[in-house]
Motif scaffolding. Structure first.
Motif, PDB file in Angstrom:
ATOM      1  N   ASP A   1      85.984  56.705  44.107  1.00 17.72           N
ATOM      2  CA  ASP A   1      85.186  55.795  44.945  1.00 17.72           C
ATOM      3  C   ASP A   1      84.490  54.741  44.085  1.00 17.72           C
ATOM      4  O   ASP A   1      84.034  53.716  44.584  1.00 17.72           O
ATOM      5  CB  ASP A   1      84.073  56.559  45.680  1.00 17.72           C
ATOM      6  CG  ASP A   1      84.633  57.562  46.671  1.00 17.72           C
ATOM      7  OD1 ASP A   1      85.857  57.518  46.926  1.00 17.72           O
ATOM      8  OD2 ASP A   1      83.857  58.403  47.160  1.00 17.72           O
ATOM      9  N   TYR A   2      84.362  55.035  42.802  1.00 17.21           N
ATOM     10  CA  TYR A   2      83.642  54.122  41.904  1.00 17.21           C
ATOM     11  C   TYR A   2      84.512  53.801  40.690  1.00 17.21           C
ATOM     12  O   TYR A   2      85.385  54.593  40.321  1.00 17.21           O
ATOM     13  CB  TYR A   2      82.331  54.767  41.417  1.00 17.21           C
ATOM     14  CG  TYR A   2      81.406  55.122  42.550  1.00 17.21           C
ATOM     15  CD1 TYR A   2      80.494  54.204  43.041  1.00 17.21           C
ATOM     16  CD2 TYR A   2      81.483  56.379  43.147  1.00 17.21           C
ATOM     17  CE1 TYR A   2      79.663  54.522  44.107  1.00 17.21           C
ATOM     18  CE2 TYR A   2      80.653  56.707  44.208  1.00 17.21           C
ATOM     19  CZ  TYR A   2      79.745  55.774  44.684  1.00 17.21           C
ATOM     20  OH  TYR A   2      78.936  56.095  45.736  1.00 17.21           O
TER      21      TYR A   2
ATOM     22  N   SER B   1      82.930  52.542  37.738  1.00 15.95           N
ATOM     23  CA  SER B   1      82.146  52.661  36.513  1.00 15.95           C
ATOM     24  C   SER B   1      80.827  53.353  36.818  1.00 15.95           C
ATOM     25  O   SER B   1      80.407  53.437  37.978  1.00 15.95           O
ATOM     26  CB  SER B   1      81.858  51.273  35.941  1.00 15.95           C
ATOM     27  OG  SER B   1      80.940  50.609  36.794  1.00 15.95           O
TER      28      SER B   1
ATOM     29  N   ASP C   1      77.963  52.227  36.055  1.00 20.61           N
ATOM     30  CA  ASP C   1      77.022  51.229  36.563  1.00 20.61           C
ATOM     31  C   ASP C   1      77.084  51.131  38.089  1.00 20.61           C
ATOM     32  O   ASP C   1      76.058  50.998  38.750  1.00 20.61           O
ATOM     33  CB  ASP C   1      77.307  49.849  35.943  1.00 20.61           C
ATOM     34  CG  ASP C   1      76.813  49.787  34.504  1.00 20.61           C
ATOM     35  OD1 ASP C   1      75.946  50.602  34.154  1.00 20.61           O
ATOM     36  OD2 ASP C   1      77.315  48.943  33.739  1.00 20.61           O
ATOM     37  N   GLU C   2      78.291  51.221  38.630  1.00 20.07           N
ATOM     38  CA  GLU C   2      78.435  51.164  40.098  1.00 20.07           C
ATOM     39  C   GLU C   2      77.739  52.346  40.757  1.00 20.07           C
ATOM     40  O   GLU C   2      77.082  52.203  41.792  1.00 20.07           O
ATOM     41  CB  GLU C   2      79.926  51.188  40.486  1.00 20.07           C
ATOM     42  CG  GLU C   2      80.582  49.838  40.499  1.00 20.07           C
ATOM     43  CD  GLU C   2      82.027  49.907  41.014  1.00 20.07           C
ATOM     44  OE1 GLU C   2      82.397  50.869  41.732  1.00 20.07           O
ATOM     45  OE2 GLU C   2      82.797  48.999  40.671  1.00 20.07           O
ATOM     46  N   VAL C   3      77.901  53.525  40.173  1.00 17.39           N
ATOM     47  CA  VAL C   3      77.264  54.731  40.717  1.00 17.39           C
ATOM     48  C   VAL C   3      75.748  54.561  40.672  1.00 17.39           C
ATOM     49  O   VAL C   3      75.046  54.814  41.655  1.00 17.39           O
ATOM     50  CB  VAL C   3      77.669  55.997  39.914  1.00 17.39           C
ATOM     51  CG1 VAL C   3      76.951  57.229  40.464  1.00 17.39           C
ATOM     52  CG2 VAL C   3      79.171  56.205  39.938  1.00 17.39           C
ATOM     53  N   LYS C   4      75.267  54.104  39.529  1.00 17.13           N
ATOM     54  CA  LYS C   4      73.818  53.926  39.361  1.00 17.13           C
ATOM     55  C   LYS C   4      73.274  52.940  40.383  1.00 17.13           C
ATOM     56  O   LYS C   4      72.236  53.157  40.999  1.00 17.13           O
ATOM     57  CB  LYS C   4      73.506  53.393  37.957  1.00 17.13           C
ATOM     58  CG  LYS C   4      73.672  54.436  36.870  1.00 17.13           C
ATOM     59  CD  LYS C   4      73.320  53.841  35.514  1.00 17.13           C
ATOM     60  CE  LYS C   4      73.417  54.869  34.420  1.00 17.13           C
ATOM     61  NZ  LYS C   4      73.267  54.289  33.092  1.00 17.13           N
ATOM     62  N   GLU C   5      74.015  51.872  40.556  1.00 20.56           N
ATOM     63  CA  GLU C   5      73.582  50.808  41.467  1.00 20.56           C
ATOM     64  C   GLU C   5      73.485  51.360  42.895  1.00 20.56           C
ATOM     65  O   GLU C   5      72.505  51.133  43.596  1.00 20.56           O
ATOM     66  CB  GLU C   5      74.602  49.661  41.349  1.00 20.56           C
ATOM     67  CG  GLU C   5      74.082  48.304  41.697  1.00 20.56           C
ATOM     68  CD  GLU C   5      74.513  47.924  43.082  1.00 20.56           C
ATOM     69  OE1 GLU C   5      73.674  47.328  43.782  1.00 20.56           O
ATOM     70  OE2 GLU C   5      75.667  48.233  43.469  1.00 20.56           O
ATOM     71  N   HIS C   6      74.493  52.133  43.314  1.00 21.78           N
ATOM     72  CA  HIS C   6      74.496  52.711  44.660  1.00 21.78           C
ATOM     73  C   HIS C   6      73.326  53.698  44.824  1.00 21.78           C
ATOM     74  O   HIS C   6      72.643  53.712  45.843  1.00 21.78           O
ATOM     75  CB  HIS C   6      75.834  53.415  44.925  1.00 21.78           C
ATOM     76  CG  HIS C   6      76.032  53.795  46.364  1.00 21.78           C
ATOM     77  ND1 HIS C   6      77.134  54.472  46.821  1.00 21.78           N
ATOM     78  CD2 HIS C   6      75.244  53.603  47.452  1.00 21.78           C
ATOM     79  CE1 HIS C   6      77.009  54.683  48.119  1.00 21.78           C
ATOM     80  NE2 HIS C   6      75.874  54.171  48.524  1.00 21.78           N
TER      81      HIS C   6
ATOM     82  N   ARG D   1      70.118  51.853  45.191  1.00 19.95           N
ATOM     83  CA  ARG D   1      70.041  51.146  46.467  1.00 19.95           C
ATOM     84  C   ARG D   1      69.715  52.126  47.595  1.00 19.95           C
ATOM     85  O   ARG D   1      69.101  51.784  48.588  1.00 19.95           O
ATOM     86  CB  ARG D   1      71.406  50.501  46.710  1.00 19.95           C
ATOM     87  CG  ARG D   1      71.446  49.419  47.740  1.00 19.95           C
ATOM     88  CD  ARG D   1      72.772  48.670  47.685  1.00 19.95           C
ATOM     89  NE  ARG D   1      73.907  49.507  48.080  1.00 19.95           N
ATOM     90  CZ  ARG D   1      75.037  49.588  47.408  1.00 19.95           C
ATOM     91  NH1 ARG D   1      75.208  48.919  46.289  1.00 19.95           N
ATOM     92  NH2 ARG D   1      76.012  50.360  47.824  1.00 19.95           N
TER      93      ARG D   1
END
Ligand code: TRP
Length: 330
Positions: free
Chosen positions: A266-267, A269, A271-276, A279
């Motif tokens: 689903d991700y 990187s 960074d994408e996980v952290k960002e989600h 949020r």
């Protein structure tokens, strides 16, 4: 000049993932780099006794456990010499002479000693042996003419103390007798001090917050699922915090880009996980499951090798004469 590594661990318990990311993994890489002429890895049993004098059995039993952890992680006895500190009595002798080159006030200023005294509630009851362990550590390093000491950040004051002793010794007794060593720290900042699963500063056996290299996959999973995260992240939809969130600290230490394709596509990187997560809308359990897959992938071969070695403990006992035996024939 010869490139020589010396490092070691106190055998007060099995080694955990903090040791692994902070130092063990690096040692194996250094060993396999072929850049070093000699590599010494010491099971520091004498140093372990400085704050465990009442529990010699604990130290004795853990010597073999630590040796198993070393071998399971890939320390190769063909390339690195694993030895037991107390079997080289010259180290104790050398410590005695070095003691004259260090003041009490200087050891008292050593930040690691300071915080350990506090951690162990020693205050006035500090054993003299414990107080002087930085000096014995200088003996360990210099006796082998080590120039490189791969350690965690908490050991930096020990290396600094060693360098001072070397300079003083060389100044008084002759230039260039002893080698001034340098510390080699992990290059990944988070690996310097991996917190315990409860989010406490450091993994420690007495706090019961460690993931051991010898833990089963089920134990690891249980521990990861119980990890401290963000106490304000109550509902999945709540925005979450990354800072001080143990699961993310571990991801920073263990996660590689290829893990996403393998375990969580689903991700793309971290960074994408952290960002989600920040949020809102990403639950702890999902992140923990991902972390569990990664950590277990890394630990599985170590666990398997350890099991294999445990079946044949005899293979750990090197039968050549110890320095003590050799002494008799001199
Ligand atoms: N102080 C180290 C530890 O607590 C063990 C140790 C003893 C060591 N002597 C050493 C480490 C010399 C590096 C170099 O784990």
């Amino acid at each position: 000049m010869k490139q020589v590594i010396l490092t070691g661990d106190r055998p007060t318990g099995r080694l955990h993932v903090g040791h692994y990311v902070g130092s063990l993994k690096r040692r194996v890489d250094l060993q396999n780099s072929g850049k070093y002429d000699e590599i010494y890895i010491m099971v520091a049993d004498a140093q372990a006794l400085t704050d465990n004098a009442e529990h010699p059995e604990k130290v004795r039993q853990n010597i073999m456990q630590v040796a198993l952890d070393y071998l399971a992680c890939g320390i190769d006895p063909e390339k690195s010499t694993i030895f037991i500190q107390s079997m080289v009595p010259e180290l104790t002798e050398l410590t005695f002479y070095y003691m004259n080159l260090v003041t009490v006030a200087r050891v008292q200023r050593n930040p690691t000693v300071k915080s350990e005294i506090q951690m162990r509630n020693f205050e006035a009851s500090i054993p003299v042996g414990f107080f002087t362990y930085p000096i014995s550590q200088a003996a360990d390093i210099t006796a082998f003419k080590a120039d490189t000491v791969p350690v965690g950040e908490d050991q930096l004051p020990m290396i600094e103390q060693t360098r001072e002793i070397v300079r003083k010794f060389n100044h008084i007794y002759g230039e260039d007798v002893l080698i001034e060593p340098k510390a080699l720290l992990p290059d990944n900042q988070v690996c310097m001090r991996l917190p315990g699963i409860d989010g406490k500063a450091k993994m420690s056996k007495s706090l019961g917050n460690c993931i051991y290299l010898s833990d089963t996959a089920e134990d690891v999973q249980k521990k990861i699922m119980s990890m401290y995260t963000d106490p304000t992240h109550l509902k999945v939809t709540d925005p979450g915090h990354i800072e001080g969130n143990t699961v993310f600290t571990y991801l920073d230490a263990f996660c590689k880009p290829e893990h996403f394709e393998k375990y969580w596509n689903d991700y793309a990187s971290l960074d994408e996980v952290k960002e989600h997560y920040q949020r809102g809308g990403l639950g702890d359990v999902k992140v923990k499951r991902f972390l569990n897959s990664i950590v277990n992938e890394e630990l599985e071969p170590i666990r398997a090798k350890r099991k294999e070695l445990e079946q044949d403990m005899g293979c750990l006992l090197y039968t050549s004469p110890s320095p003590r035996d050799q002494r008799g024939s001199r």
